[in-house]
Scaffold this motif. Structure first.
Motif, PDB file in Angstrom:
ATOM      1  N   ARG A 158     -31.460  38.031 -29.252  1.00 33.53           N
ATOM      2  CA  ARG A 158     -32.263  37.023 -28.048  1.00 33.53           C
ATOM      3  C   ARG A 158     -31.313  36.330 -27.787  1.00 33.53           C
ATOM      4  O   ARG A 158     -31.518  36.375 -26.260  1.00 33.53           O
ATOM      5  CB  ARG A 158     -33.497  36.699 -28.312  1.00 33.53           C
ATOM      6  N   GLU A 211     -41.362  28.041 -28.540  1.00 33.94           N
ATOM      7  CA  GLU A 211     -41.911  28.752 -28.500  1.00 33.94           C
ATOM      8  C   GLU A 211     -42.252  30.796 -30.050  1.00 33.94           C
ATOM      9  O   GLU A 211     -43.235  30.682 -29.868  1.00 33.94           O
ATOM     10  CB  GLU A 211     -42.405  29.935 -27.544  1.00 33.94           C
ATOM     11  N   GLU A 212     -40.560  30.490 -30.247  1.00 34.75           N
ATOM     12  CA  GLU A 212     -40.148  31.181 -31.090  1.00 34.75           C
ATOM     13  C   GLU A 212     -40.212  31.241 -32.244  1.00 34.75           C
ATOM     14  O   GLU A 212     -38.369  30.555 -32.411  1.00 34.75           O
ATOM     15  CB  GLU A 212     -39.153  32.343 -30.109  1.00 34.75           C
ATOM     16  N   ALA A 246     -37.745  29.145 -25.423  1.00 33.18           N
ATOM     17  CA  ALA A 246     -37.794  30.131 -26.378  1.00 33.18           C
ATOM     18  C   ALA A 246     -37.963  29.524 -27.247  1.00 33.18           C
ATOM     19  O   ALA A 246     -38.607  29.740 -28.543  1.00 33.18           O
ATOM     20  CB  ALA A 246     -37.063  30.684 -26.600  1.00 33.18           C
TER      21      ALA A 246
END
Length: 188
Positions: A65, A95-96, A92
């Motif tokens: 990623r 959110e991840e 990211a």
């Protein structure tokens, strides 16, 4: 469509990532992972020979990623590559869970160095330094500045997610952009 086996494997990776992201690598024990994934210990051992191998899979997916974000941000030679990358990275991280977890791990799945976060900093430094001529500020100085921003945002966001907010990124890059833009103008 994923097979049931692939779904179970991904559920285990997701469960481990959630536990690490919520607490840390020490919170991702065998029983907790199986409970979170809704599978038996046997299912875990069917897919991974150890929890360390499972953690390495979390790292691997997070690494992929990060490389995807970097490739997209640095796809063209411009001064805003570091800004695009660090903005995408902080988004990211906010959110991840997989990325928040993986950034704390090394390639072998352990929490020890070198961690993915160290690789991210090296990646930023390499991209910022690449293509810059020796002028003031030096390419190394700009690279170090970008690394400090990346490390600071990543570290601070774990205790206060506001550091990962888009507005924080925009405010900081409004201050930094002239330095990177001036260097790009001298090159171009």
């Amino acid at each position: 469509m994923q097979t049931r086996s692939a779904q179970t494997r991904q559920a285990l990776i997701r469960a481990a990532a959630e536990l690490i992201a919520d607490g840390g690598p020490s919170d991702a024990g065998l029983v907790s992972i199986c409970r979170r994934a809704g599978v038996s210990r046997g299912a875990l051992y069917h897919h991974f020979s150890s929890t360390a191998q499972l953690m390495a899979a979390v790292y691997e997916q997070a690494h992929e990623r990060v490389m995807e974000l970097a490739e997209k941000a640095f796809d063209q030679r411009s001064a805003d590559g570091p800004e695009r990358f660090l903005t995408a990275l902080t988004r990211a991280l906010r959110e991840e869970e997989l990325l928040r977890a993986g950034i704390q791990l090394s390639a072998d799945g352990s929490p020890g160095p070198p961690q993915l976060r160290d690789e991210v900093l090296t990646l930023v430094r390499r991209h910022v330094s690449k293509g810059h001529r020796e002028t003031a500020p030096s390419p190394d100085d700009l690279a170090d500045l970008a690394v400090v921003v990346a490390a600071g945002l990543e570290s601070l966001g774990h205790t206060d997610p506001a550091w990962w907010e888009a507005g924080t990124n925009q405010r900081l890059w409004a201050l930094l952009r002239p330095l990177f833009g001036a260097e790009a103008e001298r090159i171009g």
